[in-house]
Design an enzyme around this catalytic site. Structure first.
Site, PDB file in Angstrom:
ATOM      1  N   GLU A   1      12.700  -9.498   2.004  1.00 43.72           N
ATOM      2  CA  GLU A   1      11.919  -8.350   2.479  1.00 43.72           C
ATOM      3  C   GLU A   1      12.695  -7.085   2.136  1.00 43.72           C
ATOM      4  O   GLU A   1      13.912  -7.005   2.348  1.00 43.72           O
ATOM      5  CB  GLU A   1      11.729  -8.453   3.993  1.00 43.72           C
ATOM      6  CG  GLU A   1      11.000  -7.263   4.590  1.00 43.72           C
ATOM      7  CD  GLU A   1      10.872  -7.358   6.117  1.00 43.72           C
ATOM      8  OE1 GLU A   1      11.299  -8.370   6.711  1.00 43.72           O
ATOM      9  OE2 GLU A   1      10.356  -6.387   6.703  1.00 43.72           O
TER      10      GLU A   1
ATOM     11  N   ASP B   1       1.605 -15.646   6.830  1.00 47.17           N
ATOM     12  CA  ASP B   1       1.168 -17.023   6.587  1.00 47.17           C
ATOM     13  C   ASP B   1       1.313 -17.424   5.121  1.00 47.17           C
ATOM     14  O   ASP B   1       1.664 -18.575   4.819  1.00 47.17           O
ATOM     15  CB  ASP B   1      -0.298 -17.207   7.018  1.00 47.17           C
ATOM     16  CG  ASP B   1      -0.448 -17.338   8.531  1.00 47.17           C
ATOM     17  OD1 ASP B   1       0.588 -17.498   9.223  1.00 47.17           O
ATOM     18  OD2 ASP B   1      -1.594 -17.274   9.018  1.00 47.17           O
TER      19      ASP B   1
ATOM     20  N   HIS C   1      12.663  -2.636   2.080  1.00 48.99           N
ATOM     21  CA  HIS C   1      12.085  -1.334   2.433  1.00 48.99           C
ATOM     22  C   HIS C   1      12.998  -0.231   1.927  1.00 48.99           C
ATOM     23  O   HIS C   1      14.228  -0.358   1.998  1.00 48.99           O
ATOM     24  CB  HIS C   1      11.932  -1.182   3.955  1.00 48.99           C
ATOM     25  CG  HIS C   1      11.044  -2.226   4.538  1.00 48.99           C
ATOM     26  ND1 HIS C   1       9.678  -2.190   4.405  1.00 48.99           N
ATOM     27  CD2 HIS C   1      11.324  -3.360   5.205  1.00 48.99           C
ATOM     28  CE1 HIS C   1       9.166  -3.263   4.984  1.00 48.99           C
ATOM     29  NE2 HIS C   1      10.140  -3.986   5.466  1.00 48.99           N
TER      30      HIS C   1
ATOM     31  N   TYR D   1      11.193   8.766   1.410  1.00 53.06           N
ATOM     32  CA  TYR D   1      11.130   7.700   0.397  1.00 53.06           C
ATOM     33  C   TYR D   1      11.818   8.040  -0.917  1.00 53.06           C
ATOM     34  O   TYR D   1      11.918   7.174  -1.792  1.00 53.06           O
ATOM     35  CB  TYR D   1       9.663   7.324   0.146  1.00 53.06           C
ATOM     36  CG  TYR D   1       8.975   6.778   1.376  1.00 53.06           C
ATOM     37  CD1 TYR D   1       9.446   5.624   1.997  1.00 53.06           C
ATOM     38  CD2 TYR D   1       7.866   7.420   1.944  1.00 53.06           C
ATOM     39  CE1 TYR D   1       8.836   5.125   3.140  1.00 53.06           C
ATOM     40  CE2 TYR D   1       7.247   6.926   3.074  1.00 53.06           C
ATOM     41  CZ  TYR D   1       7.733   5.773   3.673  1.00 53.06           C
ATOM     42  OH  TYR D   1       7.130   5.268   4.798  1.00 53.06           O
TER      43      TYR D   1
ATOM     44  N   ALA E   1       3.057  -0.717   4.826  1.00 50.94           N
ATOM     45  CA  ALA E   1       2.573  -0.771   6.210  1.00 50.94           C
ATOM     46  C   ALA E   1       2.066  -2.156   6.613  1.00 50.94           C
ATOM     47  O   ALA E   1       2.042  -2.484   7.804  1.00 50.94           O
ATOM     48  CB  ALA E   1       1.472   0.265   6.405  1.00 50.94           C
TER      49      ALA E   1
ATOM     50  N   ARG F   1       7.024   0.783  13.558  1.00 50.38           N
ATOM     51  CA  ARG F   1       7.631   0.226  12.332  1.00 50.38           C
ATOM     52  C   ARG F   1       8.753  -0.768  12.651  1.00 50.38           C
ATOM     53  O   ARG F   1       9.391  -1.304  11.748  1.00 50.38           O
ATOM     54  CB  ARG F   1       8.185   1.346  11.449  1.00 50.38           C
ATOM     55  CG  ARG F   1       7.119   2.256  10.899  1.00 50.38           C
ATOM     56  CD  ARG F   1       7.689   3.275   9.914  1.00 50.38           C
ATOM     57  NE  ARG F   1       6.853   4.442   9.859  1.00 50.38           N
ATOM     58  CZ  ARG F   1       5.761   4.559   9.084  1.00 50.38           C
ATOM     59  NH1 ARG F   1       5.419   3.586   8.272  1.00 50.38           N
ATOM     60  NH2 ARG F   1       5.035   5.659   9.113  1.00 50.38           N
TER      61      ARG F   1
ATOM     62  N   ARG G   1      12.996   4.552  12.631  1.00 48.00           N
ATOM     63  CA  ARG G   1      11.764   5.358  12.603  1.00 48.00           C
ATOM     64  C   ARG G   1      10.884   5.039  13.818  1.00 48.00           C
ATOM     65  O   ARG G   1      11.379   4.587  14.845  1.00 48.00           O
ATOM     66  CB  ARG G   1      11.057   5.111  11.263  1.00 48.00           C
ATOM     67  CG  ARG G   1      11.952   5.495  10.068  1.00 48.00           C
ATOM     68  CD  ARG G   1      11.265   5.280   8.747  1.00 48.00           C
ATOM     69  NE  ARG G   1      10.066   6.120   8.633  1.00 48.00           N
ATOM     70  CZ  ARG G   1       9.115   5.910   7.720  1.00 48.00           C
ATOM     71  NH1 ARG G   1       9.227   4.910   6.860  1.00 48.00           N
ATOM     72  NH2 ARG G   1       8.059   6.698   7.679  1.00 48.00           N
TER      73      ARG G   1
ATOM     74  N   PRO H   1       0.791  -1.226   0.000  1.00 47.74           N
ATOM     75  CA  PRO H   1       0.000   0.000   0.000  1.00 47.74           C
ATOM     76  C   PRO H   1       0.826   1.280   0.000  1.00 47.74           C
ATOM     77  O   PRO H   1       1.866   1.358   0.665  1.00 47.74           O
ATOM     78  CB  PRO H   1      -0.824  -0.105   1.292  1.00 47.74           C
ATOM     79  CG  PRO H   1      -0.083  -1.072   2.146  1.00 47.74           C
ATOM     80  CD  PRO H   1       0.568  -2.041   1.205  1.00 47.74           C
ATOM     81  N   ASN H   2       0.305   2.243  -0.747  1.00 44.31           N
ATOM     82  CA  ASN H   2       0.844   3.609  -0.833  1.00 44.31           C
ATOM     83  C   ASN H   2       2.152   3.726  -1.617  1.00 44.31           C
ATOM     84  O   ASN H   2       2.645   4.824  -1.830  1.00 44.31           O
ATOM     85  CB  ASN H   2       1.006   4.243   0.561  1.00 44.31           C
ATOM     86  CG  ASN H   2      -0.322   4.342   1.283  1.00 44.31           C
ATOM     87  OD1 ASN H   2      -1.268   4.900   0.724  1.00 44.31           O
ATOM     88  ND2 ASN H   2      -0.430   3.782   2.468  1.00 44.31           N
TER      89      ASN H   2
ATOM     90  N   ARG I   1       5.045  11.132  -2.207  1.00 47.38           N
ATOM     91  CA  ARG I   1       4.792  10.797  -0.809  1.00 47.38           C
ATOM     92  C   ARG I   1       6.074  10.955   0.017  1.00 47.38           C
ATOM     93  O   ARG I   1       7.042  10.225  -0.213  1.00 47.38           O
ATOM     94  CB  ARG I   1       4.338   9.336  -0.772  1.00 47.38           C
ATOM     95  CG  ARG I   1       4.141   8.771   0.587  1.00 47.38           C
ATOM     96  CD  ARG I   1       4.008   7.250   0.504  1.00 47.38           C
ATOM     97  NE  ARG I   1       3.795   6.712   1.827  1.00 47.38           N
ATOM     98  CZ  ARG I   1       4.092   5.476   2.171  1.00 47.38           C
ATOM     99  NH1 ARG I   1       4.593   4.638   1.299  1.00 47.38           N
ATOM    100  NH2 ARG I   1       3.877   5.066   3.391  1.00 47.38           N
TER     101      ARG I   1
ATOM    102  N   ASN J   1       8.143  -5.527  -0.854  1.00 48.39           N
ATOM    103  CA  ASN J   1       8.041  -4.355   0.011  1.00 48.39           C
ATOM    104  C   ASN J   1       6.562  -4.267   0.373  1.00 48.39           C
ATOM    105  O   ASN J   1       5.748  -3.777  -0.415  1.00 48.39           O
ATOM    106  CB  ASN J   1       8.501  -3.082  -0.699  1.00 48.39           C
ATOM    107  CG  ASN J   1       8.436  -1.878   0.234  1.00 48.39           C
ATOM    108  OD1 ASN J   1       7.855  -1.965   1.331  1.00 48.39           O
ATOM    109  ND2 ASN J   1       8.998  -0.753  -0.190  1.00 48.39           N
TER     110      ASN J   1
ATOM    111  N   HIS K   1       3.999  -4.399   9.094  1.00 48.42           N
ATOM    112  CA  HIS K   1       3.926  -4.270  10.553  1.00 48.42           C
ATOM    113  C   HIS K   1       2.628  -4.816  11.145  1.00 48.42           C
ATOM    114  O   HIS K   1       2.441  -4.782  12.352  1.00 48.42           O
ATOM    115  CB  HIS K   1       4.076  -2.783  10.932  1.00 48.42           C
ATOM    116  CG  HIS K   1       5.149  -2.094  10.147  1.00 48.42           C
ATOM    117  ND1 HIS K   1       6.469  -2.484  10.196  1.00 48.42           N
ATOM    118  CD2 HIS K   1       5.108  -1.052   9.259  1.00 48.42           C
ATOM    119  CE1 HIS K   1       7.189  -1.702   9.393  1.00 48.42           C
ATOM    120  NE2 HIS K   1       6.384  -0.843   8.810  1.00 48.42           N
TER     121      HIS K   1
ATOM    122  N   SER L   1      13.068   2.827   3.324  1.00 47.17           N
ATOM    123  CA  SER L   1      13.601   3.484   4.523  1.00 47.17           C
ATOM    124  C   SER L   1      14.123   2.440   5.506  1.00 47.17           C
ATOM    125  O   SER L   1      13.776   1.256   5.406  1.00 47.17           O
ATOM    126  CB  SER L   1      12.488   4.317   5.185  1.00 47.17           C
ATOM    127  OG  SER L   1      11.433   3.471   5.613  1.00 47.17           O
TER     128      SER L   1
HETATM  129  C1  DQA Z   1       8.152   1.094   3.782  1.00 48.61           C
HETATM  130  C2  DQA Z   1       8.226   1.282   5.301  1.00 48.61           C
HETATM  131  C3  DQA Z   1       6.863   1.087   5.942  1.00 48.61           C
HETATM  132  O1  DQA Z   1       6.945   1.307   7.333  1.00 48.61           O
HETATM  133  C4  DQA Z   1       5.854   2.070   5.376  1.00 48.61           C
HETATM  134  O2  DQA Z   1       4.585   1.826   5.914  1.00 48.61           O
HETATM  135  C5  DQA Z   1       5.830   2.056   3.892  1.00 48.61           C
HETATM  136  C6  DQA Z   1       7.093   1.985   3.166  1.00 48.61           C
HETATM  137  C7  DQA Z   1       9.484   1.435   3.109  1.00 48.61           C
HETATM  138  O3  DQA Z   1       9.671   1.022   1.969  1.00 48.61           O
HETATM  139  O4  DQA Z   1      10.338   2.112   3.701  1.00 48.61           O
HETATM  140  O5  DQA Z   1       4.786   2.191   3.276  1.00 48.61           O
HETATM  141  O6  DQA Z   1       7.847  -0.257   3.507  1.00 48.61           O
END
Ligand code: DQA
Length: 150
Positions: free
Chosen positions: A99, A88, A101, A24, A78, A112, A108, A11-12, A19, A75, A81, A103
């Protein structure tokens, strides 16, 4: 047929570039995808690059990727977390998962610091911005070479 690696974004992440660029970066997800295409081409693998804001869709994609690809880079945004469902889905599969990310989530907010993905991932790459995607593709290729899956 070239080995395929799924790169799944949660998401996002469709808002990258607009953003919180201080956290980011200025690159859009499309920019990152283009770089991933170039890097994977050089390494001789193909990628399936996707983004969804929906947890269930990500679960479906993890299940599909487990059948159709050699490895998954995720990635989860959110959902990292919060999502036992993603945990699963990864746990149920057998291909390696990295995994990722942009950031460094440990530098942070406390909320997170917990990841439901880390315990079921082969490794974690974080804190390198968009460059982390390249690192993750390279790491996945090294991993697949070491297990003769490439
Ligand atoms: C993220 C870190 C997450 O905490 C955050 O909710 C994101 C982006 C990152 O790529 O740094 O949406 O996954």
């Amino acid at each position: 047929m070239a080995t395929t690696i799924h790169i799944l974004n949660g998401p996002n992440l469709n808002l990258l570039g607009q953003r919180e660029p201080g956290i980011y970066g200025a690159e859009s997800l499309e920019d990152i995808q283009k770089t991933c295409d170039t890097v994977s081409g050089k390494l001789g693998v193909s990628i399936e690059f996707r983004q969804s804001n929906h947890e269930g869709e990500l679960v479906d994609w993890i299940q599909q990727a487990d059948q159709a690809s050699a490895g998954i880079i995720i990635n989860a945004g959110a959902f990292t977390h919060t999502s036992i469902a993603l945990h699963d889905a990864i746990r149920a599969g057998s291909v390696p998962v990295i995994e990722l990310h942009l950031s460094n989530t440990h530098a942070r907010e406390d909320f997170r610091h917990k990841s439901y993905i880390s315990p079921v991932a082969q490794g974690v790459i974080m804190g390198f911005g968009g460059y982390g995607y390249q690192l993750a593709i390279r790491a996945m290729c090294t991993l697949l070479e070491s297990t003769d899956s490439l």
